[in-house]
Scaffold this active site. Structure first.
Site, PDB file in Angstrom:
ATOM      1  N   TYR A   1     125.603  13.785  57.648  1.00  0.00           N
ATOM      2  CA  TYR A   1     126.962  13.930  58.195  1.00  0.00           C
ATOM      3  C   TYR A   1     127.420  12.622  58.860  1.00  0.00           C
ATOM      4  O   TYR A   1     128.551  12.165  58.644  1.00  0.00           O
ATOM      5  CB  TYR A   1     126.957  15.081  59.200  1.00  0.00           C
TER       6      TYR A   1
ATOM      7  N   LYS B   1     130.608  10.288  57.735  1.00  0.00           N
ATOM      8  CA  LYS B   1     131.756  10.048  58.618  1.00  0.00           C
ATOM      9  C   LYS B   1     131.918   8.562  58.938  1.00  0.00           C
ATOM     10  O   LYS B   1     133.041   8.062  59.070  1.00  0.00           O
ATOM     11  CB  LYS B   1     131.620  10.885  59.891  1.00  0.00           C
TER      12      LYS B   1
END
Lengths: 247, 79
Positions: A155, A159
């Site tokens: 993640y 991002k």
């Protein structure tokens, strides 16, 4: 009269959480909405809310990690609305796990939706915006893309990648009157964060100077700022909305 | 409309130049004021108008108006 009267906004992951709050906020300021999620059924509540505000709305289904589905969805929006003024790349998932135990599948799933999906959607919509010689792209990144997090290497990488993609988009398209910015939300109360264990939630809360978790509406307000002419001289930036969790 | 006229119209529209500047020998970047992103947009506009994908290795050779017309004719477009 709203500050987005006459604008068309496309929001991905608009079925719930931050995406839904964003769609409703933009509609409340006069924008007509194109909603995108994996299944159109997931968009029924958001669609009803936007219609309730008297705005036009079209719902399209797409898995943002698949180029053909993204292109078809953007074509459908263009056919219905004629243009796209604002793109909010919000669709995102988590598949948490420690790096040493993370499967290739979980790595790929998160990178495919969060990063590749943002690229594919931006590519499809940017072509239109270049012709329009105007546009506004807002990518929902994360505080985790700035500081990393144990158990979220996939993640975090997705991002951080989205932030770098945002900056490159901003540099490439500024001459076409297209702005691109990212928002890095902190801990926001959504289905995604509901899934976290209580002890992690408590630790997170202790790290927030404002002593409350964020709400989807907090992010929606930031999106509205970036989507409107109030931020006309702002591009390539990352707006952190996190109650002071990271400064 | 002849191929040459279609190509000229696209260039006029994309680059905001006068039609009489669009001569076969005119270079997009040096004579018509295009930047590199303009040349990408031009290629995309040609692809859309003529329904023909132009691979990157071909596109980078299309630096003048004449090169575009020759290229499209070579693909039997517009005849």
């Amino acid at each position: 009269m709203g500050c987005l009267d006459g604008k068309i906004a496309l929001v991905t992951g608009a079925g719930r959480g931050i995406g839904r709050a964003v769609a409703e906020k933009l509609a409340s300021e006069g924008a007509d909405l194109a909603l995108c999620d994996v299944k159109v059924e997931w968009l029924a509540e958001t669609e009803a809310a936007v219609k309730g505000m008297g705005r036009k709305v079209i719902s399209v289904a797409a898995d943002v990690s698949k180029a053909a589905e993204v292109d078809a969805a953007v074509d459908a929006v263009q056919a219905a609305c004629g243009r796209i003024d604002i793109l909010v790349n919000n669709a995102g998932i988590t598949r948490d796990g420690y790096l040493a135990r993370m499967s290739e599948e979980d790595w790929d799933a998160v990178l495919d939706i969060n990063l590749k999906g943002t690229f594919l959607m931006t590519k499809a919509v940017a072509k239109l915006m270049m012709k329009q010689k105007s546009g506004n792209i807002i990518n929902i990144a994360s505080i985790i893309g700035l500081i990393g997090n144990a158990g979220q290497c996939n993640y975090a990488a997705s991002k951080a990648g989205a932030i770098a993609l945002t900056k490159s988009t901003a540099k490439e398209l500024a001459s076409r009157n297209i702005r691109a910015n990212a928002i890095a939300p902190g801990f926001i109360e959504t289905k995604m964060t509901d899934a976290l264990p209580e002890e992690i939630r408590k630790k997170m809360l202790d790290a927030i100077p404002m002593r409350r978790f964020g709400l989807p509406a907090d992010i929606a307000h930031a999106v509205l700022f970036l989507a409107s002419d109030a931020s006309a001289y702002l591009t390539g930036q990352v707006l952190s909305v996190n109650g002071g969790m990271v400064m | 409309m002849a191929l040459e006229d279609k190509v000229r119209d696209i260039i006029v529209e994309q680059l905001g130049v006068n039609a009489d500047q669009v001569k076969p020998e005119a270079s997009f970047i040096e004579d018509l004021g295009a930047d590199s992103l303009d040349t990408v947009e031009l290629v995309m506009a040609f692809e859309e108008e003529f329904g023909q994908e132009i691979p990157d290795q071909d596109a980078e050779k299309l630096t003048t108006v004449g090169a575009v017309i020759e290229y499209l004719k070579g693909k039997n477009i517009g005849d």
